[in-house]
Design a protein around this motif. Structure first.
Motif, PDB file in Angstrom:
ATOM      1  N   SER B  55       0.989  -1.089  -0.082  1.00 41.31           N
ATOM      2  CA  SER B  55       0.051   0.044   0.053  1.00 41.31           C
ATOM      3  C   SER B  55       0.933   1.203   0.033  1.00 41.31           C
ATOM      4  N   PHE B  56       2.334   1.096   0.412  1.00 39.33           N
ATOM      5  CA  PHE B  56       2.994   2.470   0.180  1.00 39.33           C
ATOM      6  C   PHE B  56       3.744   2.321  -0.860  1.00 39.33           C
ATOM      7  N   TYR B  57       3.720   1.324  -1.771  1.00 41.22           N
ATOM      8  CA  TYR B  57       4.660   1.319  -3.074  1.00 41.22           C
ATOM      9  C   TYR B  57       3.930   2.368  -4.152  1.00 41.22           C
ATOM     10  N   GLN B  58       4.946   3.067  -4.822  1.00 41.29           N
ATOM     11  CA  GLN B  58       4.450   3.721  -5.886  1.00 41.29           C
ATOM     12  C   GLN B  58       3.689   2.930  -6.781  1.00 41.29           C
ATOM     13  N   PHE B  70       8.536   4.392  -2.325  1.00 38.31           N
ATOM     14  CA  PHE B  70       7.618   4.666  -1.258  1.00 38.31           C
ATOM     15  C   PHE B  70       6.926   5.796  -1.276  1.00 38.31           C
ATOM     16  N   THR B  71       5.677   5.728  -1.030  1.00 38.75           N
ATOM     17  CA  THR B  71       4.753   6.983  -0.915  1.00 38.75           C
ATOM     18  C   THR B  71       3.598   6.512   0.003  1.00 38.75           C
ATOM     19  N   ILE B  72       3.158   7.747   0.281  1.00 35.30           N
ATOM     20  CA  ILE B  72       1.521   7.473   1.076  1.00 35.30           C
ATOM     21  C   ILE B  72       0.648   8.446   0.081  1.00 35.30           C
ATOM     22  N   ARG B  73       0.690   8.398  -1.009  1.00 35.39           N
ATOM     23  CA  ARG B  73      -0.294   9.153  -1.850  1.00 35.39           C
ATOM     24  C   ARG B  73      -1.623   8.273  -1.900  1.00 35.39           C
ATOM     25  N   HIS B  74      -1.536   7.067  -1.739  1.00 38.36           N
ATOM     26  CA  HIS B  74      -2.533   6.280  -1.926  1.00 38.36           C
ATOM     27  C   HIS B  74      -3.445   6.458  -0.983  1.00 38.36           C
ATOM     28  N   TRP B 275      -2.922  -1.932  -7.863  1.00 35.57           N
ATOM     29  CA  TRP B 275      -2.836  -2.713  -6.587  1.00 35.57           C
ATOM     30  C   TRP B 275      -2.470  -1.928  -5.427  1.00 35.57           C
ATOM     31  N   PRO B 276      -1.349  -1.044  -5.377  1.00 37.49           N
ATOM     32  CA  PRO B 276      -1.323  -0.359  -4.314  1.00 37.49           C
ATOM     33  C   PRO B 276      -2.321   0.550  -3.812  1.00 37.49           C
ATOM     34  N   LEU B 277      -3.167   1.091  -4.639  1.00 34.62           N
ATOM     35  CA  LEU B 277      -4.401   1.957  -4.257  1.00 34.62           C
ATOM     36  C   LEU B 277      -5.161   0.918  -3.409  1.00 34.62           C
ATOM     37  N   GLY B 278      -5.596  -0.187  -4.188  1.00 34.40           N
ATOM     38  CA  GLY B 278      -6.662  -1.125  -3.620  1.00 34.40           C
ATOM     39  C   GLY B 278      -6.165  -1.566  -2.266  1.00 34.40           C
ATOM     40  N   ALA B 280      -4.210   0.016  -0.137  1.00 32.01           N
ATOM     41  CA  ALA B 280      -4.150   1.096   0.761  1.00 32.01           C
ATOM     42  C   ALA B 280      -5.678   1.319   1.459  1.00 32.01           C
ATOM     43  N   PHE B 281      -6.570   1.145   0.323  1.00 36.96           N
ATOM     44  CA  PHE B 281      -8.093   1.106   0.714  1.00 36.96           C
ATOM     45  C   PHE B 281      -8.452  -0.109   1.699  1.00 36.96           C
TER      46      PHE B 281
END
Lengths: 276, 308
Positions: B55-58, B70-74, B275-278, B280-281
């Protein structure tokens, strides 16, 4: 007032609830007999054609076969892992036991969609493709907690004297396990077996996210229902429903009958049973 | 089978193994625990940890040979689109209402089986109510579609008793979804309630009645407090189940009331690296649901009925 409530209102309410539970199922069974391509009431002319024709529907038969394979595979996995896990938990006490049980039952408290998708991404690490094996793995993940709890309940009631007596009579640890412990567990094992089968057979969400091109029966039914429905779907659903409920009731009765006499035997064997 | 193990005793390795097992409980524990521990790590923990990390991957899957960024944008994306927020809010409100409704509907049922029905019939009544729950969620949704559609059983019954207006729109909206979900959740409420109510000693209620307690008072002062654990367990199970529902909202709900679990499912169904967005959700859903249930439990523990 409470008296009247208990004597009249509550039974009436209860049977209304039962009606609410079963009415849709009977409506579905009746719809399978409708002599038309469209689903609608009232049913003016009746036919058994739908019930016959769904048994020729290769796609449905194939999906039932996939469901059965998945159920057997996931049940083997679930019992194979859950049984030693119950033994493991039985050896811990106090806080450690509570922690262990919390981790074991965790899958039951994670939203199913999330855990199915997490598993799907996870199996990719090992090159496992989505499909039959992946679905069976997913079902085993959800059934293991229940297997552990069911076996543990039975295991807790087993007197250590049984194993000690066998040891004094010269049995080694393997003989004790296969000839004393497993037979004692057998009603719970059978209950867990049926539970795993039914849980796997009825599951949609995990099968949907972990499956590939060969759908299980619920996944196929889901796909067809999204494009409308015909009496044929009602017919096959009814057949599956009858089989499922019959198996469930059989399993329930079998487990209950087998457990009852064993309780008396336990009393005689241990003599210091506080639970009874 | 015994014969096999006795035969195996000819071998020194088998003898030393069984002796070791008989002597050392640690050795027994090790043999028993290896497989279950591996399973716990691989099936219960690792997939969720991996999802948390992803969930923290770009982007994911990673291109070969590249290190993840790594990112927290999701997590921020969740707050940026009202579509996501409203689905999330709708999920939690819907799950709360359905949980309350399930409790209201099932309490009398559980009470009847546990306390009012003749003792010998209890198991049979329980079995009767449990039986429909062995059936797939999809089949049960389908059965309700047949009940509620425009030309379904309910509408045709209404027209057969003389109603001649346009058919009621019962399917593909909140009515059908609530009825269907209630059909799904009632067992998860019934069993904890039943086992809590069954344990209540009838003599307590008789004694209270003898001392002049009204039936309302007996209910609020004895039955409810003693059933508390069952209520908490049932509500927790039902809430977590409803929040994670995927198929039934798709089949019975309308297009305008998507729930958050469907949102997550759709994100993973999309092409491209969503997948990273999903993930994170998914994390948001897990933590929010567990926190919500935790607060609910904490509040109930503090109720005045707890005092002794």
């Amino acid at each position: 007032m409470m008296h009247h409530l208990g004597k009249v209102a509550l039974p009436v309410y209860f049977w209304l609830f039962v009606t609410w539970l079963f009415l849709p199922l009977f409506v579905m069974a009746a719809m399978g007999f409708r002599d038309s391509n469209f689903v609608a009431f009232p049913i003016q002319s009746w036919t058994t054609d739908w019930y016959q024709s769904v048994l020729d529907d290769r796609e449905i038969l194939a999906s039932l076969w996939v469901s059965l394979q998945v159920a057997v595979l996931s049940t083997i996995l679930g019992l194979g892992i859950g049984t030693p896990m119950a033994f493991m938990v039985a050896r811990f006490h106090g806080v450690w036991r509570a922690i262990l049980i919390t981790i074991i039952v965790m899958p039951a408290f994670i939203p199913i969609v999330v855990s199915a998708i997490a598993l799907r991404m996870f199996i990719g690490n090992f090159g496992i493709q989505t499909g039959l094996v992946a679905i069976a793995f997913g079902h085993a993940v959800s059934s293991v907690p229940f297997v552990v709890v069911m076996l543990l309940t039975r295991l807790n009631s087993m007197s250590p004297n049984l194993a000690d007596a066998a040891r004094d009579l010269g049995a080694d640890e393997f003989i004790i396990f296969f000839r004393v412990v497993l037979p004692y567990l057998s009603p719970a094992l059978f209950g867990a077996f049926m539970f795993c089968m039914l849980l796997s057979f009825e599951d949609f969400t995990r099968s949907f996210f972990l499956g590939s091109f060969d759908p299980t029966f619920p996944v196929l039914l889901f796909a067809r229902l999204r494009f409308g429905f015909d009496p044929g779907l009602a017919a096959i659903s009814t057949l599956v429903l009858v089989a499922t409920i019959a198996l469930g009731i059989y399993a329930e009765r079998f487990t209950r009958k087998r457990t009852a006499p064993a309780k008396q035997g336990r009393l005689a064997a241990s003599g210091d049973d506080k639970n009874v | 089978m015994t014969a096999f193990f006795i035969w195996a005793r000819r071998f020194a390795a088998y003898r030393s193994l069984t002796e070791l097992l008989a002597r050392s409980s640690l050795a027994r524990l090790a043999i028993i625990s290896a497989l279950p521990l591996a399973w716990i790590v691989l099936a219960n923990i690792a997939p969720l940890v991996q999802m948390f990390v992803i969930s923290f991957y770009q982007s994911y899957p990673l291109a070969a040979g590249t290190a993840p960024e790594f990112t927290i944008r999701h997590y921020f994306a969740f707050f940026e689109r009202p579509l996501y927020l409203s689905a999330f809010a709708r999920s939690f409100i819907f799950a709360t209402l359905v949980t309350a409704l399930t409790l209201l509907v099932m309490f009398p049922v559980a009470y009847y089986i546990a306390k009012v029905a003749p003792r010998i019939r209890r198991v049979r009544l329980l079995l009767l109510v449990i039986a429909p729950f062995w059936i797939s969620e999809i089949i049960r949704s389908f059965a309700w579609m047949l009940m509620l559609s425009n030309r379904g059983a309910v509408n045709s019954f209404l027209s057969s008793v003389g109603y001649s207006g346009p058919p009621f729109e019962l399917l593909y909206n909140n009515i059908s979804l609530t009825i269907g979900v209630l059909y799904l959740t009632s067992l998860y409420m019934l069993l904890p309630l039943y086992s809590a109510l069954e344990k209540i000693d009838d003599r307590l209620l008789e004694a209270a009645a003898d001392l002049g307690a009204t039936s309302f008072r007996r209910f609020t002062r004895i039955i409810l407090p003693l059933a508390r654990d069952g209520i908490v367990t049932g509500c927790t199970l039902v809430f977590l189940l409803v929040v994670g529902l995927y198929a039934m909202p798709v089949l019975l709900g309308g297009p305008s009331n998507t729930l958050f679990a469907s949102t997550i499912g759709q994100i993973f169904g999309r092409a491209g690296d969503s997948w990273p967005l999903g993930s994170a959700f998914s994390m948001i859903l897990i933590f929010a649901a567990l926190a919500y249930v935790g607060v609910f439990m904490a509040v109930l523990q503090k109720q005045p009925g707890r005092r002794s």
